[in-house]
Design a protein around this motif. Structure first.
Motif, PDB file in Angstrom:
ATOM      1  N   TYR A  67       0.791  -1.228   0.000  1.00  0.00           N
ATOM      2  CA  TYR A  67       0.000   0.000   0.000  1.00  0.00           C
ATOM      3  C   TYR A  67       0.820   1.273   0.000  1.00  0.00           C
ATOM      4  O   TYR A  67       0.321   2.324   0.340  1.00  0.00           O
ATOM      5  N   ARG A  68       2.096   1.187  -0.372  1.00  0.00           N
ATOM      6  CA  ARG A  68       2.831   2.461  -0.418  1.00  0.00           C
ATOM      7  C   ARG A  68       2.387   3.248  -1.637  1.00  0.00           C
ATOM      8  O   ARG A  68       1.973   2.673  -2.661  1.00  0.00           O
ATOM      9  N   ALA A  69       2.501   4.584  -1.509  1.00  0.00           N
ATOM     10  CA  ALA A  69       1.951   5.467  -2.531  1.00  0.00           C
ATOM     11  C   ALA A  69       2.557   5.192  -3.899  1.00  0.00           C
ATOM     12  O   ALA A  69       1.861   5.206  -4.906  1.00  0.00           O
ATOM     13  N   SER A  70       3.879   4.888  -3.929  1.00  0.00           N
ATOM     14  CA  SER A  70       4.535   4.693  -5.222  1.00  0.00           C
ATOM     15  C   SER A  70       4.039   3.423  -5.915  1.00  0.00           C
ATOM     16  O   SER A  70       4.351   3.183  -7.062  1.00  0.00           O
ATOM     17  N   ASN A  71       3.296   2.639  -5.201  1.00  0.00           N
ATOM     18  CA  ASN A  71       2.812   1.378  -5.745  1.00  0.00           C
ATOM     19  C   ASN A  71       1.363   1.481  -6.228  1.00  0.00           C
ATOM     20  O   ASN A  71       0.817   0.540  -6.783  1.00  0.00           O
ATOM     21  N   SER A  72       0.735   2.637  -5.954  1.00  0.00           N
ATOM     22  CA  SER A  72      -0.681   2.755  -6.331  1.00  0.00           C
ATOM     23  C   SER A  72      -0.830   3.841  -7.392  1.00  0.00           C
ATOM     24  O   SER A  72       0.038   4.699  -7.537  1.00  0.00           O
ATOM     25  N   SER A  73      -1.924   3.794  -8.092  1.00  0.00           N
ATOM     26  CA  SER A  73      -2.128   4.772  -9.174  1.00  0.00           C
ATOM     27  C   SER A  73      -2.383   6.145  -8.552  1.00  0.00           C
ATOM     28  O   SER A  73      -2.889   6.247  -7.439  1.00  0.00           O
ATOM     29  N   PRO A  74      -2.001   7.217  -9.282  1.00  0.00           N
ATOM     30  CA  PRO A  74      -2.084   8.572  -8.702  1.00  0.00           C
ATOM     31  C   PRO A  74      -3.507   8.948  -8.278  1.00  0.00           C
ATOM     32  O   PRO A  74      -3.675   9.731  -7.350  1.00  0.00           O
ATOM     33  N   ASP A  75      -4.503   8.405  -8.913  1.00  0.00           N
ATOM     34  CA  ASP A  75      -5.865   8.815  -8.553  1.00  0.00           C
ATOM     35  C   ASP A  75      -6.524   7.861  -7.553  1.00  0.00           C
ATOM     36  O   ASP A  75      -7.699   7.949  -7.272  1.00  0.00           O
ATOM     37  N   TYR A  76      -5.729   6.964  -6.997  1.00  0.00           N
ATOM     38  CA  TYR A  76      -6.299   6.056  -5.988  1.00  0.00           C
ATOM     39  C   TYR A  76      -6.613   6.842  -4.731  1.00  0.00           C
ATOM     40  O   TYR A  76      -5.789   7.573  -4.202  1.00  0.00           O
ATOM     41  N   GLU A  77      -7.864   6.698  -4.272  1.00  0.00           N
ATOM     42  CA  GLU A  77      -8.202   7.361  -3.022  1.00  0.00           C
ATOM     43  C   GLU A  77      -8.556   6.332  -1.971  1.00  0.00           C
ATOM     44  O   GLU A  77      -9.485   5.552  -2.153  1.00  0.00           O
ATOM     45  N   PRO A  78      -7.805   6.306  -0.870  1.00  0.00           N
ATOM     46  CA  PRO A  78      -8.058   5.291   0.164  1.00  0.00           C
ATOM     47  C   PRO A  78      -9.496   5.373   0.667  1.00  0.00           C
ATOM     48  O   PRO A  78     -10.040   6.469   0.811  1.00  0.00           O
ATOM     49  N   PRO A  79     -10.105   4.223   0.915  1.00  0.00           N
ATOM     50  CA  PRO A  79     -11.502   4.215   1.356  1.00  0.00           C
ATOM     51  C   PRO A  79     -11.625   4.713   2.793  1.00  0.00           C
ATOM     52  O   PRO A  79     -10.669   4.655   3.566  1.00  0.00           O
ATOM     53  N   HIS A  80     -12.804   5.184   3.132  1.00  0.00           N
ATOM     54  CA  HIS A  80     -13.090   5.543   4.516  1.00  0.00           C
ATOM     55  C   HIS A  80     -13.444   4.251   5.255  1.00  0.00           C
ATOM     56  O   HIS A  80     -14.273   3.485   4.809  1.00  0.00           O
ATOM     57  N   ASP A  81     -12.758   4.026   6.378  1.00  0.00           N
ATOM     58  CA  ASP A  81     -12.938   2.727   7.037  1.00  0.00           C
ATOM     59  C   ASP A  81     -13.030   2.935   8.537  1.00  0.00           C
ATOM     60  O   ASP A  81     -12.045   3.250   9.187  1.00  0.00           O
TER      61      ASP A  81
ATOM     62  N   ARG B 369      -3.462  -0.322   6.083  1.00  0.00           N
ATOM     63  CA  ARG B 369      -3.976  -1.210   5.051  1.00  0.00           C
ATOM     64  C   ARG B 369      -4.926  -0.445   4.131  1.00  0.00           C
ATOM     65  O   ARG B 369      -5.746   0.333   4.598  1.00  0.00           O
ATOM     66  N   LYS B 370      -4.785  -0.646   2.863  1.00  0.00           N
ATOM     67  CA  LYS B 370      -5.584   0.027   1.835  1.00  0.00           C
ATOM     68  C   LYS B 370      -5.333   1.522   1.799  1.00  0.00           C
ATOM     69  O   LYS B 370      -6.099   2.279   1.213  1.00  0.00           O
ATOM     70  N   GLY B 371      -4.266   1.965   2.489  1.00  0.00           N
ATOM     71  CA  GLY B 371      -3.946   3.391   2.460  1.00  0.00           C
ATOM     72  C   GLY B 371      -3.079   3.720   1.272  1.00  0.00           C
ATOM     73  O   GLY B 371      -2.860   2.892   0.380  1.00  0.00           O
ATOM     74  N   LYS B 372      -2.596   4.956   1.274  1.00  0.00           N
ATOM     75  CA  LYS B 372      -1.689   5.399   0.227  1.00  0.00           C
ATOM     76  C   LYS B 372      -0.484   5.964   0.971  1.00  0.00           C
ATOM     77  O   LYS B 372      -0.401   7.148   1.239  1.00  0.00           O
ATOM     78  N   ILE B 373       0.424   5.045   1.338  1.00  0.00           N
ATOM     79  CA  ILE B 373       1.441   5.376   2.332  1.00  0.00           C
ATOM     80  C   ILE B 373       2.566   6.215   1.742  1.00  0.00           C
ATOM     81  O   ILE B 373       3.213   5.810   0.771  1.00  0.00           O
ATOM     82  N   VAL B 374       2.780   7.383   2.316  1.00  0.00           N
ATOM     83  CA  VAL B 374       3.872   8.263   1.887  1.00  0.00           C
ATOM     84  C   VAL B 374       4.940   8.245   2.970  1.00  0.00           C
ATOM     85  O   VAL B 374       4.651   8.476   4.138  1.00  0.00           O
ATOM     86  N   PHE B 375       6.192   7.988   2.556  1.00  0.00           N
ATOM     87  CA  PHE B 375       7.253   7.839   3.559  1.00  0.00           C
ATOM     88  C   PHE B 375       7.945   9.167   3.845  1.00  0.00           C
ATOM     89  O   PHE B 375       9.080   9.387   3.451  1.00  0.00           O
ATOM     90  N   THR B 376       7.250  10.057   4.553  1.00  0.00           N
ATOM     91  CA  THR B 376       7.896  11.282   5.011  1.00  0.00           C
ATOM     92  C   THR B 376       8.684  10.962   6.273  1.00  0.00           C
ATOM     93  O   THR B 376       8.538   9.877   6.849  1.00  0.00           O
TER      94      THR B 376
END
Lengths: 316, 653, 198
Positions: A67-81, B369-376
């Protein structure tokens, strides 16, 4: 990823050290039943906890990679959970089960090591008084009528009941390969039962910081067969000098001494602070106590006086 | 007057380390005074800092003091490690070693971790709940100056009179006048008392602030997690610190006035000290760890661009931890001989703490999990916290088992454990928090490249330093022993640990370099919400650097993470018009009160009764001045607020 | 500042409301402080060493007098606040004054008590029991002393300014403090003196 790499290194290091070096670590290399039980308890808890670590580390690694940002598409928005009741109950219940198992193990082993080891319950224990003063240990064998300083000889296969106290700061009497430690304090006597299985030399020490010479409070524990022990006792009785009150006072004030042996014990003239009740004189019942314990009372007073004398000497 | 009592032994004996310390303290003091005079900054210092009641500036002062103390305590730690590098090292004497490990513990817990946490609370909490200041700004300044002067009093012990040498726990009878006849432990009893009073007031202040000053619409269950953790922490402070107050007072009576609480004769009871100390001491651990949990919750949620998983169970678990924290103190002395039943009870309560803590760990993992993790940089610290703290936590469970503890007690295993929880727990958190919230005050971010370099240096060196200690402990090496013989075989692992500690020092130096470099070169931010618009809580809703009044208009909140949803739905949290803003006025009394307490403490340490009474009367006079004073603060007029808002290029209101 | 005129004077502005809540929380801390002192005393009170015991030194009469005096002062303090709520400055001042006088009388008897203990040979240094007794009573006594000084300061302000939001707020908070000291004394009376005399 660097992070994962360093974690792997830590994990392998851990398993390597645990498997490879355990036999060399004193605590995990027991020479008596109490230490053996504690060693088993420790290894059991390490395995349980290793399980927890594996779960957390695995989840952690998978989540970070996936789930790191560089691994997901730029417009991916994490769900509200908001969370999941089912999952949260799961990870509450599993720790509760783990803690329950460990609790049972803890309670059982704690009760066990507070008593004489299994198989030795009916044996008459060998009583040794271990008292700390300044930066040394006095070991008195009242039944044998001998006393040593800074070294301890015990017979194997014999339950030894240590009675611990201190002429000053709290110290902790610890022979890692025979069993757990216990505090020695100035106003009461604590008891510790230890048995050595095999003959050999072991390290004993004070583990509770007690001042400037604390690091030097190590002593050698030598376990020997009953025959050798009896021989040694006889030898000490014959060859060692007697311990006079004067000599004892001098010992107490000296900070560091080497090994010494004496053909009698200090308990004869400086009893241990065992009579706990003398400190708990109930104010309301003072008169009653005086009546009923009339004979003993003088003794108490004397003992008290002696104790405070000792404390005066050890104070400098 | 006999001046001899003020001179420490090390100076008399010509100990180079002590002489070095004295000389450097004198030089630094001269440099500060000279610098302030040369640059004509005395007035600025007094007006803007010493007399301030602004929560942000007080927070900054807390953090600066804590950073200084981090280096003081860190240097102590490094010296301890140097001495243990190899068998029979001659770097420190036993006495010096004892003073340094006592100082390391006291400084790191009471003068580094606590003030760092409180500093971050000060900066962030009012902003996070949409308030303009804390409930009692003046009292807040008093809290800071009491802490500051308490810490200073403790720190001069090394050069004036002699330092405490009975460990940070100061167990009796060792800490009694009989076995520690110098003034060292008087410093302990009195300096900690002064700083502790300040902390207690902080506790009261923040409870009222959080309960009563939240923005309209922010119900308790809509509070950010850091606010929740602060509220719970402050409740622990209010219930735990009075116990320390009493314990230290009894210690002072024993040492200065010959009372018999913990003595060896006339009924004194050394075990009572251990009990009182740890009834405060264990909750104290949670006072420094719960806010850290709050900081991590904010950062993890922000940089995985997700709301916090299991908000309710996060709050509940902190509440349970705070309750349990008062029921576990005996685990610090299982070996005192209180029997299997008592030890079993405390083993179980202690292990139970693992349950709510485990819940938190899993909730953080599932936030990621299911996040968009930025490593600051702040995120790196928060992520490293999870595995390292788990290792610290599971060893904690192992230590909780009374029987096994008979083998771990007082060993390096214990030392490794509490460094494994306190460093990734508290130290990583305050550093992460500093990086995360730095722009609020400074108006710019700290350089990320340097920040990450510092992080990796610290994270790796930390493990190199403390992992070996677990094994040293199991091999029978006790804590606080200043030397060991070659036959013990402790040498190689100790060498590794010392190498690691040098790495740690380099890492912390990198952070300082990072701060200094960024002050000069980092690009200034122009808008609030600096972390790529990922802010979720109210502190990101105002301008950066935050204006003195925090919010020109008080925000209104309708849900958790209201700011995030407002951004998403393109609406504003600020509905009212700008009105005149009421502010508290600056005042020098808190600083003077702290200074008088410092002198009172100093006179008490040296049993100079007449001077102490005069100082005590000084304290009463200042309290009287306060009650007769009528200071209702002042208003910032609407025009001025508008002008300030425009200077930010502001369209947010 | 938010002002709500439907509330009593001392609660009327927001800052003052905060002060009252803050003081309640502070009293929570005070409860812990005294609880710790009580526990210390209960742990040590039988440990008299070779010194005098509680039964040797405690005398009921002066303690009973102290109890009545302090209870009455708590009552008059309540009357002062009642008068304040009615906006009557004179009775407020009078009852405050009586409260402080009774407080001073209480303190006088306590000092006399300490004097007799010391005279009979029980000092701070005698035994663990004596130390814990003197520190527990002394902490309460010091609180009463501080209360007297504080009360005088408030009376001067009442005299100067009459009843306003500030002085009413200060008087009210003082009354909370004073009642609290009374409650602590009841515990001291029951669990230190009566128990010691039994």
């Amino acid at each position: 990823m660097k992070k994962k790499g360093s974690l792997l290194v830590i994990l392998t290091l851990l398993t390597f050290l645990l498997s490879g070096c355990t036999s060399e670590l004193l605590v995990l290399n027991p020479k008596g039943p109490a230490a053996a039980l504690l060693s088993e308890t420790i290894i059991f808890s390490v395995l349980m906890m290793a399980g927890v670590l594996v779960v957390v580390f695995t989840l952690f690694t998978i989540i970070l990679v996936k789930y790191r940002a560089s691994n997901s598409s730029p417009d991916y928005e994490p769900p509200h959970d908001e969370g999941s009741l089912k999952l949260e109950i799961t990870w509450t219940l599993i720790p509760i089960i783990i803690v329950s198992i460990l609790s049972v193990v803890t309670v059982k082993s704690t009760i066990a090591v507070e008593k004489p080891p299994a198989g030795y319950e009916n044996q008459k224990p060998l009583i040794i008084y271990a008292a700390s003063s300044n930066y040394k240990w006095h070991f008195s064998y009242p039944e044998q009528g001998i006393e040593t300083v800074n070294y301890l000889n015990i017979p194997t296969g014999q339950n030894v009941e240590f009675r611990l106290y201190s002429y000053g700061p709290i110290t902790s009497f610890w022979i890692p390969q025979l069993g757990g430690q216990k505090y020695a304090m100035s106003d009461m006597v604590t008891k510790l039962n230890l048995v050595a299985d095999t003959p050999g030399s072991m390290m004993g020490k004070n583990s509770n910081f007690s001042g400037k010479g604390f690091a030097k409070m190590e002593f050698e524990v030598l376990a020997m067969t009953q025959g050798q022990f009896d021989e040694w006792v006889n030898d000490v009785k014959k060859t060692a000098p007697p311990l006079t009150e004067e000599k004892y006072d001098q010992l107490l004030t000296t900070e560091f001494v080497g090994r010494e042996s004496f053909s009698n014990t200090h308990l004869e003239f400086r009893p241990a602070p065992e009579d706990h009740s003398s400190h708990f004189k109930k104010p309301g019942q003072k008169d009653e106590e005086q009546d009923s314990n009339h004979e003993n009372h003088g003794e108490h007073g004397e003992q008290h006086k002696q104790e405070s004398e000792v404390e005066d000497h050890s104070n400098h | 007057m006999n001046w001899d009592k003020f001179i420490v032994d090390g100076l008399k004996h010509g100990d180079p380390l002590i002489i070095g310390a004295v000389v450097s303290i004198v030089l630094v003091s001269i440099a500060i005074v000279a610098g302030l005079t040369y640059f004509k900054k005395w007035g600025y210092l007094w007006r803007e800092w010493l007399t301030t009641v602004d929560h942000k500036k007080i927070g900054v002062m807390y953090i600066i003091s804590a950073l200084v103390m981090l280096f003081r305590g860190g240097a102590d730690g490094l010296m301890l490690r140097m001495q243990l590098t190899a068998p029979e090292m001659k770097f420190l004497t036993a006495q010096h070693y004892n003073e340094i490990f006592s100082a390391h513990g006291i400084i790191m817990i009471l003068f580094m971790a606590m003030p760092f946490i409180i500093g971050i609370m000060n900066v962030v909490i009012p902003l996070q709940i949409g308030a303009r200041d804390v409930a009692f700004p003046r009292l807040n300044a008093v809290s800071f100056w009491l802490f500051f002067f308490g810490a200073m009093l403790y720190n001069i012990a090394f050069v004036v009179g002699g330092a405490p040498d009975a460990g940070w726990t100061s167990y009796f009878p060792l800490a009694s006048t009989e076995f520690s006849p110098g003034v060292g432990n008087n410093y302990y009893a009195i300096a900690l008392q002064i700083a502790g009073l300040g902390t207690l007031m902080t506790g009261v202040n923040f409870i009222v602030t959080i309960l009563k000053m939240r923005a309209p619409g922010m119900t308790l269950m809509r509070m950010p997690m850091f606010t929740w953790s602060t509220l719970i922490t402050c409740i622990i402070i209010v219930f735990a610190f009075p116990v320390l107050t009493v314990a230290l007072a009894l210690m002072m009576f024993d040492r200065l006035f010959g009372s018999q609480f913990f003595t060896m004769t006339n009924g004194g009871m050394d075990m009572l000290w251990a009990n009182l100390f740890w009834v405060w001491g264990h909750p104290e651990v949670y006072i420094v760890i719960l806010p850290a949990f709050g900081i991590y919750s904010e950062i993890i949620s922000t940089f995985s661009r997700k709301n916090l998983y299991g908000y309710k169970s996060m709050v509940a678990s902190m509440a349970i931890i705070s309750l349990l924290s008062f029921l576990v103190w005996v685990h610090h002395f299982y070996t005192m001989g209180q029997g299997a039943a008592v030890n079993s009870f405390f083993s179980i309560t202690t292990m139970l703490i693992a349950v709510p803590t485990g819940v938190k760990i899993f909730n953080w993992l599932f936030t990621l999990r299911k996040g968009k993790i930025v490593f600051t940089t702040p995120m790196l610290y928060s992520l490293a916290f999870i595995p390292i703290f788990t290792l610290g936590g599971v060893t904690g469970v192992m230590l909780a088992m009374a029987s096994a503890d008979y083998q771990y007690h007082n060993t390096m295993f214990l030392v490794a454990h509490f460094h494994y929880v306190l460093i990734p727990g508290t130290v990583f958190a305050v550093i992460a928090g500093m990086y995360y919230w730095f722009p609020l005050i400074a108006g710019f971010k700290l350089n990320e490249r340097q920040g990450k370099a510092a992080f990796w240096t610290i994270a790796i060196s930390f493990n190199v330093t403390f992992l070996p200690l677990f094994f040293l402990g199991l091999d029978g090496m006790t804590r606080r022993q200043y030397t060991y013989s070659a036959e013990t075989g402790f040498g190689p692992l100790n060498l590794i640990a010392t190498i690691g500690s040098v790495g740690l020092m380099i890492g912390f130096a990198l952070i300082v370099y990072n701060i200094i470099w960024s002050f000069r070169h980092a690009p200034r931010e122009t808008k609030g919400d600096v972390w790529d618009g990922a802010g979720r809580t109210l502190e990101w809703a105002t301008h950066i650097p935050v204006p003195v009044y925090n919010f020109a208009v008080v925000p209104e909140v309708d849900r958790l993470d209201a700011f995030y949803f407002a951004k998403k739905e393109k609406r504003s949290l600020f509905k009212d018009k700008i009105e005149k803003i009421h502010m508290p006025s600056n005042n020098g009394q808190p600083f003077i009160l702290g200074a008088i307490f410092f002198f009172w403490g100093f006179f008490m340490v040296f049993s100079m009764w007449k001077s102490a009474i005069v100082a005590g009367i000084g304290v009463l006079i200042l309290l009287a001045m306060r009650t007769f004073e009528r200071d209702h603060g002042f208003y910032i007029p609407v025009d001025e607020v508008k002008k300030t808002e425009q200077s930010y290029g502001g369209d947010s209101v | 500042m938010k002002i709500d005129n439907s509330l009593p004077l001392e609660y009327r502005n927001e800052e003052n409301r905060f002060r009252i809540i803050g003081f309640w929380i502070f009293l929570g801390a005070e409860i812990v402080l005294f609880a710790t002192l009580f526990l210390t005393y209960f742990t040590l009170w039988t440990r008299t060493g070779s010194g005098l015991t509680a039964a040797d030194v405690f005398v009921l009469e002066p303690v009973l007098a102290e109890t009545f005096i302090l209870l009455t002062s708590s009552f008059t303090c309540g009357l002062a606040i009642h008068a304040m709520r009615q906006g009557l400055i004179k009775p407020t001042m009078w009852f405050m004054g009586i409260t402080l006088l009774l407080g001073a009388a209480f303190l006088g008897i306590e000092i006399y008590e300490f004097y007799t203990y010391v005279h009979e040979g029980l000092t701070l240094q005698t035994s663990a029991f004596a130390s814990s007794l003197f520190v527990l009573l002394g902490t309460h006594g010091a609180h009463v002393t501080f209360g007297l000084l504080w009360g005088i300061a408030i009376m001067i302000q009442l005299k100067r300014e009459g009843l306003n939001e500030t002085t009413a707020n200060k008087s009210f908070i003082f009354s909370l403090y004073w009642h609290f000291l009374d409650v602590v004394w009841i515990f001291i009376f029951s669990f230190v003196y009566l128990k010691g005399l039994m």
